[in-house]
Write a protein that holds these residues in place. Structure first.
Motif, PDB file in Angstrom:
ATOM      1  N   ILE A 234       1.864  -1.728  -3.913  1.00 33.34           N
ATOM      2  CA  ILE A 234       1.342  -2.277  -2.659  1.00 33.34           C
ATOM      3  C   ILE A 234       1.506  -1.241  -1.555  1.00 33.34           C
ATOM      4  N   GLY A 235       2.670  -0.584  -1.500  1.00 34.33           N
ATOM      5  CA  GLY A 235       2.880   0.477  -0.518  1.00 34.33           C
ATOM      6  C   GLY A 235       1.892   1.616  -0.677  1.00 34.33           C
ATOM      7  N   GLU A 236       1.607   1.950  -1.927  1.00 34.76           N
ATOM      8  CA  GLU A 236       0.653   3.024  -2.217  1.00 34.76           C
ATOM      9  C   GLU A 236      -0.742   2.665  -1.693  1.00 34.76           C
ATOM     10  N   LYS A 237      -1.142   1.391  -1.859  1.00 32.81           N
ATOM     11  CA  LYS A 237      -2.446   0.925  -1.369  1.00 32.81           C
ATOM     12  C   LYS A 237      -2.522   1.014   0.152  1.00 32.81           C
ATOM     13  N   ILE A 238      -1.430   0.610   0.821  1.00 33.48           N
ATOM     14  CA  ILE A 238      -1.420   0.658   2.291  1.00 33.48           C
ATOM     15  C   ILE A 238      -1.633   2.095   2.765  1.00 33.48           C
ATOM     16  N   LYS A 239      -1.007   3.043   2.090  1.00 31.77           N
ATOM     17  CA  LYS A 239      -1.188   4.455   2.430  1.00 31.77           C
ATOM     18  C   LYS A 239      -2.644   4.871   2.271  1.00 31.77           C
ATOM     19  N   GLN A 240      -3.286   4.405   1.190  1.00 34.02           N
ATOM     20  CA  GLN A 240      -4.701   4.724   0.956  1.00 34.02           C
ATOM     21  C   GLN A 240      -5.595   4.172   2.060  1.00 34.02           C
ATOM     22  N   PHE A 241      -5.211   3.014   2.626  1.00 37.58           N
ATOM     23  CA  PHE A 241      -6.012   2.404   3.686  1.00 37.58           C
ATOM     24  C   PHE A 241      -6.137   3.312   4.908  1.00 37.58           C
ATOM     25  N   GLU A 242      -5.164   4.204   5.105  1.00 40.47           N
ATOM     26  CA  GLU A 242      -5.242   5.125   6.237  1.00 40.47           C
ATOM     27  C   GLU A 242      -6.441   6.060   6.100  1.00 40.47           C
ATOM     28  N   LEU A 243      -6.847   6.319   4.861  1.00 39.93           N
ATOM     29  CA  LEU A 243      -8.008   7.175   4.605  1.00 39.93           C
ATOM     30  C   LEU A 243      -9.307   6.376   4.563  1.00 39.93           C
ATOM     31  N   THR A 244      -9.227   5.145   4.027  1.00 39.73           N
ATOM     32  CA  THR A 244     -10.449   4.336   3.864  1.00 39.73           C
ATOM     33  C   THR A 244     -10.737   3.471   5.087  1.00 39.73           C
ATOM     34  N   HIS A 245      -9.792   3.458   6.040  1.00 36.91           N
ATOM     35  CA  HIS A 245      -9.913   2.676   7.281  1.00 36.91           C
ATOM     36  C   HIS A 245     -10.007   1.177   7.004  1.00 36.91           C
ATOM     37  N   GLU A 246      -9.422   0.764   5.877  1.00 38.92           N
ATOM     38  CA  GLU A 246      -9.269  -0.669   5.638  1.00 38.92           C
ATOM     39  C   GLU A 246      -8.030  -1.158   6.380  1.00 38.92           C
ATOM     40  N   HIS A 247      -7.971  -2.446   6.627  1.00 36.73           N
ATOM     41  CA  HIS A 247      -6.956  -3.020   7.506  1.00 36.73           C
ATOM     42  C   HIS A 247      -5.993  -3.875   6.683  1.00 36.73           C
ATOM     43  N   PHE A 248      -4.747  -3.438   6.578  1.00 43.62           N
ATOM     44  CA  PHE A 248      -3.754  -4.212   5.827  1.00 43.62           C
ATOM     45  C   PHE A 248      -3.360  -5.446   6.622  1.00 43.62           C
ATOM     46  N   LEU A 249      -3.448  -6.606   5.973  1.00 43.39           N
ATOM     47  CA  LEU A 249      -3.098  -7.864   6.617  1.00 43.39           C
ATOM     48  C   LEU A 249      -1.833  -8.507   6.054  1.00 43.39           C
ATOM     49  N   PHE A 250      -1.664  -8.404   4.740  1.00 42.77           N
ATOM     50  CA  PHE A 250      -0.530  -9.084   4.112  1.00 42.77           C
ATOM     51  C   PHE A 250      -0.402  -8.600   2.680  1.00 42.77           C
ATOM     52  N   GLY A 251       0.839  -8.421   2.220  1.00 42.79           N
ATOM     53  CA  GLY A 251       1.090  -8.050   0.831  1.00 42.79           C
ATOM     54  C   GLY A 251       2.239  -8.865   0.277  1.00 42.79           C
ATOM     55  N   TYR A 252       2.113  -9.272  -0.998  1.00 41.80           N
ATOM     56  CA  TYR A 252       3.209 -10.058  -1.566  1.00 41.80           C
ATOM     57  C   TYR A 252       3.178 -10.070  -3.084  1.00 41.80           C
ATOM     58  N   GLU A 253       4.332 -10.468  -3.638  1.00 44.82           N
ATOM     59  CA  GLU A 253       4.465 -10.637  -5.076  1.00 44.82           C
ATOM     60  C   GLU A 253       5.251 -11.911  -5.345  1.00 44.82           C
ATOM     61  N   GLU A 254       5.103 -12.434  -6.535  1.00 46.57           N
ATOM     62  CA  GLU A 254       5.677 -13.745  -6.852  1.00 46.57           C
ATOM     63  C   GLU A 254       7.196 -13.742  -6.818  1.00 46.57           C
ATOM     64  N   SER A 255       7.822 -12.571  -6.962  1.00 51.11           N
ATOM     65  CA  SER A 255       9.278 -12.494  -7.028  1.00 51.11           C
ATOM     66  C   SER A 255       9.903 -12.370  -5.638  1.00 51.11           C
ATOM     67  N   TYR A 256       9.388 -13.174  -4.697  1.00 50.75           N
ATOM     68  CA  TYR A 256       9.986 -13.348  -3.378  1.00 50.75           C
ATOM     69  C   TYR A 256       9.912 -12.101  -2.498  1.00 50.75           C
ATOM     70  N   GLY A 257       8.888 -11.273  -2.702  1.00 51.09           N
ATOM     71  CA  GLY A 257       8.717 -10.072  -1.886  1.00 51.09           C
ATOM     72  C   GLY A 257       7.480 -10.177  -1.015  1.00 51.09           C
ATOM     73  N   TYR A 258       7.637  -9.912   0.303  1.00 50.41           N
ATOM     74  CA  TYR A 258       6.540 -10.079   1.257  1.00 50.41           C
ATOM     75  C   TYR A 258       6.548  -8.938   2.279  1.00 50.41           C
ATOM     76  N   LEU A 259       5.372  -8.616   2.783  1.00 49.85           N
ATOM     77  CA  LEU A 259       5.240  -7.611   3.837  1.00 49.85           C
ATOM     78  C   LEU A 259       4.104  -8.016   4.760  1.00 49.85           C
ATOM     79  N   ILE A 260       4.385  -8.016   6.068  1.00 53.01           N
ATOM     80  CA  ILE A 260       3.381  -8.404   7.060  1.00 53.01           C
ATOM     81  C   ILE A 260       2.999  -7.198   7.919  1.00 53.01           C
ATOM     82  N   GLY A 261       4.005  -6.506   8.457  1.00 54.92           N
ATOM     83  CA  GLY A 261       3.741  -5.321   9.270  1.00 54.92           C
ATOM     84  C   GLY A 261       3.947  -4.058   8.473  1.00 54.92           C
ATOM     85  N   ASP A 262       2.978  -3.147   8.514  1.00 58.48           N
ATOM     86  CA  ASP A 262       3.048  -1.957   7.650  1.00 58.48           C
ATOM     87  C   ASP A 262       3.915  -0.838   8.215  1.00 58.48           C
TER      88      ASP A 262
END
Length: 570
Positions: free
Chosen positions: A377-405
């Motif tokens: 997920i972190g790797e994807k967020i880094k890629q968004f800096e090049l593709t100009h996509e906007h990270f909104l939310f990332g998570y996994e079933e094992s109680y891991g969440y990220l809102i602000g990059d």
């Protein structure tokens, strides 16, 4: 080299750490334990290097730490600009030997001419991720074994972006580590030398303040004078100060701490496991919640990258939400309160609920899948800096969440303050989080997920796990619970086979030892050996038009899978 030769090298090493020597002497004659300690080197998995504390190449100790750090130092000096000057940020949790391993890491880096920024006291994993970015360091090291039992510790590597080293980088680092064949002879500098030559700098309050400032950016609405009653337990770990500061900064006042679990304790003496995924970890929080009539109970694991939440059900009893349920609530709230969703993306793993995709689609947002592990997920967020996509939310079933990059790993501090904000919002609407979840089920369908974890320890266990995966790969399921398999995804061969159409497609994600079966009616099953623990995990997901139907279907699928695995192990 057979394990006995490595063992002999250690016993004959004249400068061997005296505590490790004593432990080796106590193990004399116990060939099974000694073989497990020396038959291989600890390896990097999805979350770095993790193992039982003790002597041996397959254990966590000063020598395996030195070897890992020496390999990392050589990698960054060759591959990261200005690595020596930019240095490495180092944090550690409340486990046995954590601070010692952190300082040992700095001593190895110093011998390589690389500066170390070491926190003066324990800190959460997400704060380490933030520190790498804030200090513009060349890399980061986190000493933690997350929610593992007390006898474990671990070593996570972070790259200059603040994310866990992705596969290619991790492989390159481990290649450097593997070139070091004399882990007992690695050079280190002493602490005084490092401080005198400015190769060691203690850090703390300035980084904490900067992190808290960024934490403000994830808040969606004011919660001043909120009547929300919160119970918080850090489960003897690192989260007490950042979570309390974050909640108070946001405007929450009615915070009740489980005092018996507030202080760091490497034995995690009040719980059988310091894992908020397991309901027993909430026993003391539930008792306090009942006493103060709390609306929400929040619990973080020792390094504060996972968050568990419990709320009252219709009978007034506290129910612990699953990681998928909490993730769905956080996701729905985040998207509903975000003004600009243009080019926005949600990221989840291949074993995380498909309900997230349905929720995101409702808001016109695309969901991207990654392999299990927040590094992806972190790797994807880094890629968004090049593709100009906007990270909104990332998570996994094992109680891991990220809102602000501003952090590039799962962040229980962010998740804790966000979960309380979501609970505040729904309380204003006259609903508990469980009632809010019911409204989402009515809207999107009754998604239910389960996970089975089978622990098989030691060398024999590793062989059994390999046998299970091999059998499932060679004799794939054709149906489960009367549902046909519509796709077989083998992430090791990067192939998706569609049996009903008799054709194959490519999987574009990285290769990994994972098998996933997609069934009719949006059901699915996935098998994955853990990268950091001696476990094989089976994940299950279904969707029907009612809760009862979903529960019955997933139970049948689980039972059929359990029978298959039991037959393999006979």
């Amino acid at each position: 080299m057979v394990w006995q030769e490595t063992y002999e090298k250690w016993t004959k090493h004249t400068a061997l750490d005296k505590d490790l020597r004593k432990q080796l002497e106590e193990l004399q004659g116990n060939d099974k334990e000694l073989e497990d300690a020396f038959y291989k080197n600890l390896s990097f998995g999805t979350g770095g290097m993790r193992g039982i504390l003790g002597p041996g190449t397959n254990r966590m100790n000063v020598y395996t730490i030195r070897k890992a750090v020496a390999g990392l130092a050589k990698y960054i000096k060759s591959n990261v600009n200005d690595a020596e000057k930019r240095g490495v940020a180092i944090a550690y949790d409340s486990r046995h030997m954590s601070k010692e391993f952190a300082v040992e890491s700095a001593k190895v880096l110093g011998a390589e001419g690389v500066k170390a920024y070491v926190f003066e006291s324990l800190r959460p994993t997400p704060v380490l991720s933030f520190a790498v970015r804030h200090l513009q360091a060349a890399a980061g090291i986190m000493i933690t074994a997350s929610h593992n039992p007390p006898e474990y510790n671990g070593f996570k590597v972070y790259n200059e972006d603040g994310g866990q080293a992705p596969l290619e980088e991790a492989e390159a680092i481990i290649n450097e580590v593997n070139k070091i064949d004399r882990e007992l002879d690695i050079l280190v500098k002493n602490e005084e030398e490092l401080l005198e030559s400015n190769l060691l700098e203690w850090i703390g309050e300035d980084v904490d303040k900067a992190y808290l400032e960024q934490l403000k950016t994830i808040q969606k609405q004011a919660v001043n004078e909120s009547t929300l009653e919160i119970v918080f337990t850090p489960l003897h770990g690192t989260a007490y100060y950042p979570v309390m500061d974050g909640l108070q900064q946001m405007g929450f006042q009615n915070i009740h701490v489980v005092e018996e679990q507030a202080k760091p304790d490497p034995e995690f003496s009040t719980v059988s496991s310091p894992n908020p995924e397991e309901h027993q970890a909430f026993e003391m929080a539930i008792a306090l919640g009942e006493k103060v009539d709390a609306d929400i109970l929040i619990g973080t694991d020792p390094d504060a990258d996972r968050l568990g939440v419990a709320v009252k059900d219709a009978s007034g009893a506290y129910q612990v939400l699953s990681g998928n349920q909490l993730g769905t609530l956080l996701l729905d709230y985040t998207l509903s309160q975000t003004e600009n969703l243009t080019n926005g993306k949600v990221i989840k793993t291949i074993v995380t609920t498909e309900m997230g995709r349905a929720v995101a689609k409702h808001y016109g947002v695309e969901t991207i899948d990654t392999l299990t592990g927040f590094k992806f997920i972190g790797e994807k967020i880094k890629q968004f800096e090049l593709t100009h996509e906007h990270f909104l939310f990332g998570y996994e079933e094992s109680y891991g969440y990220l809102i602000g990059d501003f952090v590039r790993d799962k962040d229980a501090v962010q998740a804790a303050v966000a979960a309380c904000e979501v609970a505040h919002y729904w309380k204003q609407q006259g609903k508990t989080l469980l009632e809010a979840l019911d409204t989402l089920y009515e809207k999107h369908g009754f998604y239910v997920e389960k996970m089975n974890s089978l622990t098989l320890k030691g060398k024999e266990g590793a062989e059994q796990i390999a046998t299970i995966m091999e059998d499932i790969r060679e004799r794939p399921f054709t149906n489960l619970a009367g549902l046909n398999i519509v796709a077989v995804e083998d992430y090791q061969t990067s192939e998706r086979y569609l049996p009903l159409e008799e054709k194959s497609e490519d999987i574009t994600l990285p290769k990994e030892n994972v098998m996933k079966f997609l069934l009719e009616n949006e059901a699915w099953v996935c098998f994955r050996p853990s990268g950091t623990e001696p476990k094989i995990k089976s994940y299950f997901g279904v969707k029907t038009d009612s809760k009862d139907d979903s529960e019955a279907l997933i139970k049948t699928i689980q039972e059929e899978v359990e029978e298959r695995i039991a037959s393999i192990l006979k």
